[in-house]
Design a protein around this motif. Structure first.
Motif, mmCIF file in Angstrom:
data_model
loop_
_atom_site.group_PDB
_atom_site.id
_atom_site.type_symbol
_atom_site.label_atom_id
_atom_site.label_comp_id
_atom_site.label_asym_id
_atom_site.label_seq_id
_atom_site.Cartn_x
_atom_site.Cartn_y
_atom_site.Cartn_z
ATOM 1 N N SER A 130 8.142 -2.892 -8.927
ATOM 2 C CA SER A 130 7.308 -2.996 -10.117
ATOM 3 C C SER A 130 7.214 -1.643 -10.802
ATOM 4 O O SER A 130 7.484 -0.600 -10.201
ATOM 5 C CB SER A 130 5.905 -3.476 -9.728
ATOM 6 N N ASP A 131 6.845 -1.671 -12.079
ATOM 7 C CA ASP A 131 6.658 -0.411 -12.815
ATOM 8 C C ASP A 131 5.609 0.452 -12.136
ATOM 9 O O ASP A 131 5.780 1.660 -12.012
ATOM 10 C CB ASP A 131 6.242 -0.684 -14.258
ATOM 11 N N ALA A 132 4.509 -0.153 -11.694
ATOM 12 C CA ALA A 132 3.439 0.612 -11.036
ATOM 13 C C ALA A 132 3.938 1.230 -9.744
ATOM 14 O O ALA A 132 3.675 2.401 -9.459
ATOM 15 C CB ALA A 132 2.228 -0.287 -10.771
ATOM 16 N N GLU A 133 4.692 0.470 -8.948
ATOM 17 C CA GLU A 133 5.208 0.998 -7.694
ATOM 18 C C GLU A 133 6.198 2.130 -7.952
ATOM 19 O O GLU A 133 6.172 3.160 -7.281
ATOM 20 C CB GLU A 133 5.866 -0.101 -6.871
ATOM 21 N N GLY A 134 7.059 1.977 -8.927
ATOM 22 C CA GLY A 134 8.010 3.025 -9.266
ATOM 23 C C GLY A 134 7.311 4.299 -9.707
ATOM 24 O O GLY A 134 7.675 5.406 -9.287
ATOM 25 N N GLY A 172 -10.571 -2.427 -13.036
ATOM 26 C CA GLY A 172 -9.622 -2.406 -14.144
ATOM 27 C C GLY A 172 -9.003 -1.051 -14.435
ATOM 28 O O GLY A 172 -8.091 -0.960 -15.243
ATOM 29 N N SER A 173 -9.484 0.013 -13.793
ATOM 30 C CA SER A 173 -8.923 1.342 -14.088
ATOM 31 C C SER A 173 -7.703 1.653 -13.239
ATOM 32 O O SER A 173 -6.792 2.331 -13.695
ATOM 33 C CB SER A 173 -9.986 2.425 -13.926
ATOM 34 N N ALA A 174 -7.629 1.155 -12.012
ATOM 35 C CA ALA A 174 -6.514 1.449 -11.115
ATOM 36 C C ALA A 174 -5.457 0.350 -11.211
ATOM 37 O O ALA A 174 -5.780 -0.832 -11.329
ATOM 38 C CB ALA A 174 -6.999 1.569 -9.680
ATOM 39 N N ALA A 175 -4.188 0.777 -11.136
ATOM 40 C CA ALA A 175 -3.082 -0.178 -11.161
ATOM 41 C C ALA A 175 -2.492 -0.404 -9.774
ATOM 42 O O ALA A 175 -1.922 -1.459 -9.510
ATOM 43 C CB ALA A 175 -1.988 0.306 -12.108
ATOM 44 N N LEU A 176 -2.628 0.606 -8.874
ATOM 45 C CA LEU A 176 -2.022 0.498 -7.557
ATOM 46 C C LEU A 176 -2.603 1.563 -6.640
ATOM 47 O O LEU A 176 -2.952 2.662 -7.095
ATOM 48 C CB LEU A 176 -0.496 0.698 -7.664
ATOM 49 N N TYR A 177 -2.672 1.248 -5.361
ATOM 50 C CA TYR A 177 -3.140 2.166 -4.325
ATOM 51 C C TYR A 177 -2.023 2.347 -3.304
ATOM 52 O O TYR A 177 -1.281 1.403 -3.020
ATOM 53 C CB TYR A 177 -4.366 1.589 -3.617
ATOM 54 N N PHE A 178 -1.938 3.548 -2.722
ATOM 55 C CA PHE A 178 -0.931 3.845 -1.706
ATOM 56 C C PHE A 178 -1.597 4.780 -0.712
ATOM 57 O O PHE A 178 -1.876 5.936 -1.016
ATOM 58 C CB PHE A 178 0.268 4.523 -2.371
ATOM 59 N N GLY A 179 -1.923 4.268 0.475
ATOM 60 C CA GLY A 179 -2.672 5.104 1.399
ATOM 61 C C GLY A 179 -2.536 4.694 2.849
ATOM 62 O O GLY A 179 -1.895 3.704 3.194
ATOM 63 N N ILE A 180 -3.185 5.506 3.680
ATOM 64 C CA ILE A 180 -3.162 5.345 5.133
ATOM 65 C C ILE A 180 -4.510 4.797 5.591
ATOM 66 O O ILE A 180 -5.528 5.485 5.478
ATOM 67 C CB ILE A 180 -2.884 6.698 5.823
ATOM 68 N N PRO A 181 -4.547 3.558 6.105
ATOM 69 C CA PRO A 181 -5.791 3.014 6.651
ATOM 70 C C PRO A 181 -6.097 3.676 7.994
ATOM 71 O O PRO A 181 -5.263 3.658 8.902
ATOM 72 C CB PRO A 181 -5.509 1.525 6.824
ATOM 73 N N LEU A 182 -7.279 4.254 8.096
ATOM 74 C CA LEU A 182 -7.629 5.038 9.280
ATOM 75 C C LEU A 182 -8.649 4.317 10.155
ATOM 76 O O LEU A 182 -9.592 3.694 9.649
ATOM 77 C CB LEU A 182 -8.191 6.397 8.857
ATOM 78 N N ALA A 183 -8.452 4.429 11.449
ATOM 79 C CA ALA A 183 -9.397 3.856 12.413
ATOM 80 C C ALA A 183 -10.733 4.584 12.293
ATOM 81 O O ALA A 183 -10.782 5.801 12.071
ATOM 82 C CB ALA A 183 -8.845 3.979 13.827
#
Length: 177
Positions: free
Chosen positions: A5-9, A111-122
């Motif tokens: 997707s455009d957001a992922e790219g 509505g402000s964010a298009a995508l998140y990319f992160g590390i889920p932490l215990a």
């Protein structure tokens, strides 16, 4: 392979640029926070705020995500968010939570964010690192308390196996290289 997707790219291009801003030296497991996210993170679409707690003001994401995780037993996540309206720097370090497999972002309006990319932490790892570092940020720098900077121990040695939630448990998709 599914089309990116455009957001992922956009997200991947920015994270790859940020990964070049190295905090570590040769021999460290991760030379930057962005490299750690690139290798361990998951992509997540935005979701509506659950409305079960008040939103915090932008700029306090690490404290807001910590508070929300503690109050609701949600999973704390550190990584990057894509906010397309910020044309000069649309991808930046951010913290949010996962609740029932969906993003719960206590510090950005819907509505402000298009995508998140992160590390889920215990939760245990998050709490111990926050206490040890004296800041709400676990892996990166918290603008509310910029000293210490990034978590050099995590970058140098890597994260313990129990620190990162399994991708299957957290949901989301793995970024393509």
């Amino acid at each position: 392979m599914a089309q990116e997707s455009d957001a992922e790219g956009t997200m991947l291009r920015w994270v790859d640029i940020l990964a070049q801003l190295q905090a570590g030296v040769e021999g460290w497991r991760y030379r930057s926070f962005a490299q750690a996210v690139r290798e361990l993170g998951i992509m997540l679409p935005p979701a509506p705020w659950p409305g079960d707690r008040e939103h915090w003001a932008p700029g306090r994401c690490f404290a807001a995500a910590t508070d929300y995780a503690e109050a609701t037993d949600a999973t704390y996540v550190e990584g990057f968010v894509l906010v397309p309206g910020l044309t000069a720097w649309p991808v930046f370090e951010h913290a949010w939570c996962l609740r029932d497999g969906a993003v719960a972002n206590p510090s950005l309006p819907d509505g402000s964010a298009a995508l998140y990319f992160g590390i889920p932490l215990a939760a245990d790892y998050r709490r111990s690192e926050q206490a040890r570092r004296g800041t709400h940020a676990v892996l990166t720098t918290d603008p509310q308390n910029p000293w210490p900077l990034v978590n050099e121990d995590a970058l140098r040695h890597g994260l313990p196996a129990t620190a990162v939630l399994p991708r299957a448990a957290a949901g989301g998709t793995v970024a393509r290289t």
